[in-house]
Design a protein around this motif. Structure first.
Motif, PDB file in Angstrom:
ATOM      1  N   MET A  18     -17.869 -19.452 -17.530  1.00 13.75           N
ATOM      2  CA  MET A  18     -17.154 -20.647 -17.962  1.00 13.75           C
ATOM      3  C   MET A  18     -15.746 -20.665 -17.372  1.00 13.75           C
ATOM      4  SD  MET A  18     -18.069 -21.429 -21.937  1.00 13.75           S
ATOM      5  CE  MET A  18     -19.712 -22.018 -22.394  1.00 13.75           C
ATOM      6  N   THR A  19     -15.337 -21.852 -16.954  1.00 12.65           N
ATOM      7  CA  THR A  19     -13.971 -22.071 -16.482  1.00 12.65           C
ATOM      8  C   THR A  19     -13.171 -22.676 -17.628  1.00 12.65           C
ATOM      9  OG1 THR A  19     -14.767 -22.481 -14.236  1.00 12.65           O
ATOM     10  CG2 THR A  19     -12.544 -23.220 -14.774  1.00 12.65           C
ATOM     11  N   LEU A  20     -11.995 -22.107 -17.935  1.00 14.13           N
ATOM     12  CA  LEU A  20     -11.205 -22.526 -19.077  1.00 14.13           C
ATOM     13  C   LEU A  20     -10.172 -23.572 -18.692  1.00 14.13           C
ATOM     14  CD1 LEU A  20     -10.658 -19.046 -20.779  1.00 14.13           C
ATOM     15  CD2 LEU A  20     -12.547 -20.665 -21.080  1.00 14.13           C
ATOM     16  N   ARG A  21      -9.774 -24.361 -19.664  1.00 15.68           N
ATOM     17  CA  ARG A  21      -8.837 -25.451 -19.446  1.00 15.68           C
ATOM     18  C   ARG A  21      -7.421 -24.892 -19.251  1.00 15.68           C
ATOM     19  NH1 ARG A  21      -9.640 -30.660 -20.104  1.00 15.68           N
ATOM     20  NH2 ARG A  21     -11.605 -30.277 -21.241  1.00 15.68           N
ATOM     21  N   PRO A  22      -6.758 -25.248 -18.178  1.00 14.87           N
ATOM     22  CA  PRO A  22      -5.398 -24.739 -17.933  1.00 14.87           C
ATOM     23  C   PRO A  22      -4.352 -25.494 -18.740  1.00 14.87           C
ATOM     24  CG  PRO A  22      -6.045 -26.172 -16.141  1.00 14.87           C
ATOM     25  CD  PRO A  22      -7.246 -26.062 -17.053  1.00 14.87           C
ATOM     26  N   GLY A  23      -3.223 -24.855 -18.981  1.00 13.54           N
ATOM     27  CA  GLY A  23      -2.086 -25.517 -19.599  1.00 13.54           C
ATOM     28  C   GLY A  23      -2.189 -25.754 -21.085  1.00 13.54           C
ATOM     29  N   VAL A  24      -3.187 -25.191 -21.743  1.00 17.14           N
ATOM     30  CA  VAL A  24      -3.367 -25.393 -23.180  1.00 17.14           C
ATOM     31  C   VAL A  24      -2.502 -24.389 -23.947  1.00 17.14           C
ATOM     32  CG1 VAL A  24      -5.016 -25.306 -25.096  1.00 17.14           C
ATOM     33  CG2 VAL A  24      -5.710 -26.276 -22.889  1.00 17.14           C
ATOM     34  N   LYS A  25      -1.886 -24.860 -25.029  1.00 14.07           N
ATOM     35  CA  LYS A  25      -1.091 -23.975 -25.875  1.00 14.07           C
ATOM     36  C   LYS A  25      -1.524 -24.092 -27.333  1.00 14.07           C
ATOM     37  CE  LYS A  25       3.120 -23.625 -23.099  1.00 14.07           C
ATOM     38  NZ  LYS A  25       4.610 -23.743 -23.115  1.00 14.07           N
ATOM     39  N   PHE A  26      -1.413 -22.973 -28.044  1.00 13.69           N
ATOM     40  CA  PHE A  26      -1.643 -22.991 -29.486  1.00 13.69           C
ATOM     41  C   PHE A  26      -0.461 -23.702 -30.155  1.00 13.69           C
ATOM     42  CE2 PHE A  26      -4.378 -19.551 -28.085  1.00 13.69           C
ATOM     43  CZ  PHE A  26      -5.516 -19.737 -28.858  1.00 13.69           C
ATOM     44  N   HIS A  27      -0.654 -24.101 -31.390  1.00 11.31           N
ATOM     45  CA  HIS A  27       0.357 -24.888 -32.094  1.00 11.31           C
ATOM     46  C   HIS A  27       1.699 -24.182 -32.182  1.00 11.31           C
ATOM     47  CE1 HIS A  27      -3.144 -27.119 -34.296  1.00 11.31           C
ATOM     48  NE2 HIS A  27      -3.004 -27.505 -33.048  1.00 11.31           N
ATOM     49  N   GLU A  28       1.698 -22.850 -32.240  1.00 17.89           N
ATOM     50  CA  GLU A  28       2.956 -22.110 -32.330  1.00 17.89           C
ATOM     51  C   GLU A  28       3.494 -21.716 -30.957  1.00 17.89           C
ATOM     52  OE1 GLU A  28       2.929 -18.966 -35.174  1.00 17.89           O
ATOM     53  OE2 GLU A  28       2.330 -20.276 -36.838  1.00 17.89           O
ATOM     54  N   GLY A  29       2.880 -22.246 -29.892  1.00 16.66           N
ATOM     55  CA  GLY A  29       3.437 -22.090 -28.560  1.00 16.66           C
ATOM     56  C   GLY A  29       2.802 -21.045 -27.676  1.00 16.66           C
ATOM     57  N   GLN A  30       1.899 -20.224 -28.196  1.00 20.01           N
ATOM     58  CA  GLN A  30       1.265 -19.207 -27.362  1.00 20.01           C
ATOM     59  C   GLN A  30       0.325 -19.866 -26.354  1.00 20.01           C
ATOM     60  OE1 GLN A  30       1.001 -19.415 -30.692  1.00 20.01           O
ATOM     61  NE2 GLN A  30       1.626 -17.500 -31.684  1.00 20.01           N
ATOM     62  N   PRO A  31       0.337 -19.436 -25.113  1.00 18.22           N
ATOM     63  CA  PRO A  31      -0.585 -20.006 -24.113  1.00 18.22           C
ATOM     64  C   PRO A  31      -2.017 -19.538 -24.351  1.00 18.22           C
ATOM     65  CG  PRO A  31       0.694 -18.230 -23.146  1.00 18.22           C
ATOM     66  CD  PRO A  31       1.267 -18.453 -24.512  1.00 18.22           C
ATOM     67  N   PHE A  32      -2.953 -20.449 -24.202  1.00 20.70           N
ATOM     68  CA  PHE A  32      -4.379 -20.133 -24.341  1.00 20.70           C
ATOM     69  C   PHE A  32      -4.888 -19.501 -23.058  1.00 20.70           C
ATOM     70  CE2 PHE A  32      -8.564 -21.983 -23.089  1.00 20.70           C
ATOM     71  CZ  PHE A  32      -9.373 -21.184 -23.895  1.00 20.70           C
ATOM     72  N   SER A  33      -5.677 -18.407 -23.187  1.00 24.46           N
ATOM     73  CA  SER A  33      -6.216 -17.737 -22.007  1.00 24.46           C
ATOM     74  C   SER A  33      -7.541 -17.071 -22.348  1.00 24.46           C
ATOM     75  CB  SER A  33      -5.232 -16.683 -21.485  1.00 24.46           C
ATOM     76  OG  SER A  33      -5.205 -15.560 -22.349  1.00 24.46           O
ATOM     77  N   ALA A  34      -8.122 -16.443 -21.341  1.00 27.52           N
ATOM     78  CA  ALA A  34      -9.427 -15.792 -21.491  1.00 27.52           C
ATOM     79  C   ALA A  34      -9.414 -14.714 -22.558  1.00 27.52           C
ATOM     80  CB  ALA A  34      -9.864 -15.211 -20.146  1.00 27.52           C
ATOM     81  N   GLU A  35      -8.285 -14.035 -22.737  1.00 24.25           N
ATOM     82  CA  GLU A  35      -8.258 -12.958 -23.724  1.00 24.25           C
ATOM     83  C   GLU A  35      -8.426 -13.498 -25.141  1.00 24.25           C
ATOM     84  OE1 GLU A  35      -3.470 -12.288 -24.646  1.00 24.25           O
ATOM     85  OE2 GLU A  35      -4.650 -10.733 -23.621  1.00 24.25           O
ATOM     86  N   ASP A  36      -8.029 -14.747 -25.390  1.00 18.39           N
ATOM     87  CA  ASP A  36      -8.241 -15.359 -26.699  1.00 18.39           C
ATOM     88  C   ASP A  36      -9.723 -15.633 -26.937  1.00 18.39           C
ATOM     89  OD1 ASP A  36      -5.397 -15.590 -27.411  1.00 18.39           O
ATOM     90  OD2 ASP A  36      -5.332 -17.074 -25.794  1.00 18.39           O
ATOM     91  N   VAL A  37     -10.439 -15.979 -25.875  1.00 24.49           N
ATOM     92  CA  VAL A  37     -11.882 -16.207 -25.995  1.00 24.49           C
ATOM     93  C   VAL A  37     -12.593 -14.892 -26.296  1.00 24.49           C
ATOM     94  CG1 VAL A  37     -13.955 -16.978 -24.801  1.00 24.49           C
ATOM     95  CG2 VAL A  37     -11.795 -18.200 -24.457  1.00 24.49           C
ATOM     96  N   VAL A  38     -12.268 -13.859 -25.539  1.00 23.46           N
ATOM     97  CA  VAL A  38     -12.881 -12.552 -25.754  1.00 23.46           C
ATOM     98  C   VAL A  38     -12.609 -12.082 -27.183  1.00 23.46           C
ATOM     99  CG1 VAL A  38     -12.871 -10.128 -25.053  1.00 23.46           C
ATOM    100  CG2 VAL A  38     -12.733 -11.934 -23.320  1.00 23.46           C
ATOM    101  N   PHE A  39     -11.366 -12.218 -27.623  1.00 20.77           N
ATOM    102  CA  PHE A  39     -10.992 -11.805 -28.976  1.00 20.77           C
ATOM    103  C   PHE A  39     -11.736 -12.613 -30.036  1.00 20.77           C
ATOM    104  CE2 PHE A  39      -8.365 -12.947 -32.658  1.00 20.77           C
ATOM    105  CZ  PHE A  39      -8.221 -11.702 -33.262  1.00 20.77           C
ATOM    106  N   SER A  40     -11.788 -13.928 -29.869  1.00 18.62           N
ATOM    107  CA  SER A  40     -12.380 -14.792 -30.895  1.00 18.62           C
ATOM    108  C   SER A  40     -13.873 -14.555 -31.052  1.00 18.62           C
ATOM    109  CB  SER A  40     -12.109 -16.266 -30.558  1.00 18.62           C
ATOM    110  OG  SER A  40     -10.733 -16.543 -30.594  1.00 18.62           O
TER     111      SER A  40
END
Length: 528
Positions: free
Chosen positions: A88-110
């Motif tokens: 899967m290719t992830l959407r660039p430029g996405v941020k969590f509500h508190e400002g953390q950038p979304f990345s592949a490590e968040d997917v692996v963790f979740s």
């Protein structure tokens, strides 16, 4: 019958009015239903209202459009490299509500977090296999075996910030059934279109539009106020008085009045959800029964007798006021059983046959048993249980109906602290595996059979369902699925009742999209 007392309608209306001074702006959606989200931890519980409200804050890799078709979300694209490998290719430029950038490590963790033993969605997360980050915006999923529902499962695991969870000691989900409270129970940090403003459990929860969301708002709602109102009459009164814009579960007895009222409209739809009665078939002696030293539900003749004693037409017309589609299939949608008419057939209402079966099983005078039911989860859930108790009394089975709020009910069920219970199952996925793996198979690893609260073990059903979950040939898979449902019906492990018909009642100036999974998507709502 034990039921919580509801506040008077006037008191609730005044409370809502005081919480929202004057008339709310046209960009504030004020809505209600009978229950409250169980938790704001998106991996802890698997219950529709909880999932749908969390789903406005947290997002998944794959989402659904207005007709339930799969569409990109946090993943912009995907590719099946082999039967057991997805990229899967992830959407660039996405941020969590508190400002953390979304990345592949968040997917692996979740995905790993959603597989935890305290997660109620771990069976779906397990279906995604092992996840690795190829680079910050690419992930690969390696499956132990073919999963025909891989993309469907990807719509069910909401993505969280790894750093935020670790910062707040929430690397694993809240253990709901033990009564645990974590930071994630009352706080959120997603990437979705709405941000949590305040949370008052069982009172009100408010949200505001996320100005930094990557997607497009098709509606004009900028604020959302959700109020749980347990009393049927109070919800209706608040809507008619203009203190609410939309009610997700208007009571059947008020539907004619709502349809005929000026300034109101009703949007109807059949929900992908089956309601059924489950029975403890695991214990040698029931927890809540007059029978000692034995378990009457272990005898298929008793289960069949209870089924024959259900007057489904009276349930449909008198209790549900037509808001039900009776069925003999343990499938939320006919699509799950490939529209097989034989599997839809119910055992007939036959009191003489029911009495004969209960006597053959050794209970000619019947017995006593407790029936646990929610009173704020399904349409007329408490009334359904009371009606069933009256029907079963005609064959000598005396039922003590105990109703409780969904939070208490689900915690009891998950601990198997029930002898007989009313449960519903459904959602956006119509494929049979969601029911087979979660509800009908024996309880096992990775959350398989977690909602088999009857704790029965049917080796034949398990073999068929497990084989269908990995079969790549569609024709062979259909044969396996139908055989699994036939085995369940022959053994009467559960008593199917009906699929819900869900009308949404709203002010005439509100436009909302009624999906078959009963999911209210706020970004599609317009208030004129």
């Amino acid at each position: 019958m034990n039921q919580s007392n509801a506040l008077p309608a006037l008191g609730w209306i005044l409370a809502i009015a005081c919480a929202t001074p004057g008339l709310a702006s046209a960009q504030t959606l004020r809505w209600a239903s009978q229950g409250d989200p169980q938790t704001l931890d998106p991996h802890s519980q698997n219950e529709l209202l909880t999932n749908s409200i969390n789903g406005q804050v947290y997002e998944t890799l794959v989402s659904r459009d207005r007709t339930l078709r799969l569409v990109p979300s946090l993943a912009t694209g995907w590719q099946q490299l082999s039967p057991t490998l997805w990229r899967m290719t992830l959407r660039p430029g996405v941020k969590f509500h508190e400002g953390q950038p979304f990345s592949a490590e968040d997917v692996v963790f979740s995905v790993a977090r959603a597989k935890d033993k305290t997660s109620n969605i771990r069976v779906y997360a397990a279906g995604l296999g092992e996840v690795r980050a190829v680079d910050p915006l690419t992930v690969e999923f390696s499956l132990a075996q073919f999963n025909p529902l891989f993309l469907e499962h990807a719509t069910l695991v909401q993505i969280m910030s790894k750093g935020w969870c670790e910062e707040h000691d929430a690397a694993s989900p809240q253990n709901f059934k033990s009564g645990e409270t974590r930071y994630t129970t009352l706080h959120t940090n997603g990437t979705g279109p709405f941000v949590l403003v305040s949370r008052q459990p069982d009172v009100k929860t408010t949200f505001k539009r996320n100005p930094n969301w990557w997607g497009r708002f098709d509606g004009n709602v900028k604020q959302v106020e959700y109020t749980p109102i347990k009393s049927d009459s109070t919800r209706t009164a608040a809507l008619l008085a203009g203190q609410l814009d939309l009610v997700l579960d208007p009571p059947p007895q008020d539907m004619d009045r709502l349809r005929e009222s000026d300034g109101m409209k009703v949007v109807d739809g059949i929900e992908n959800r089956i309601l059924f009665i489950g029975m403890d078939q695991g214990r040698d002696e029931l927890l809540y029964s007059s029978v000692k030293g034995a378990n009457p539900f272990k005898d298929v003749r008793v289960r069949r007798a209870l089924y024959h004693a259900v007057d489904i037409e009276t349930l449909r017309t008198s209790v549900m006021r037509g808001q039900a589609r009776p069925t003999g299939a343990m499938a939320p949608s006919p699509l799950g059983i490939f529209n097989d008419a034989q599997l839809e057939q119910r055992l007939p209402f036959d009191l003489a046959r029911a009495r004969a079966l209960i006597a053959e099983a050794g209970y000619p005078q019947g017995f006593e048993v407790r029936l646990d039911c929610p009173n704020d989860r399904y349409i007329n859930d408490a009334r359904i249980c009371v009606a069933l108790a009256a029907m079963w009394s005609r064959i000598g089975v005396k039922v003590d109906v105990v109703t409780q709020p969904r939070a208490i009910f689900f915690a009891k069920g998950e601990k198997l602290d029930v002898s007989m219970y009313l449960l519903g199952w459904g959602g956006a996925i119509t494929d049979a595996d969601v029911t087979l793996s979660n509800v009908l198979r024996p309880r096992g690893d990775n959350g398989v059979g977690y909602y088999n609260w009857g704790n029965y073990k049917d080796a034949r059903l398990d073999e068929l369902a497990a084989a269908s979950a990995v079969e790549q040939d569609p024709v062979k898979r259909e044969v396996l699925i139908k055989a699994a449902f036939r085995e369940h019906n022959e053994q009467v492990h559960n008593i199917p009742l009906h699929r819900q018909v869900i009308p949404w009642a709203m002010r005439e100036n509100v436009d909302a999209i009624h999906r078959a999974d009963n999911w209210l998507e706020w970004r599609w709502v317009t208030i004129r």
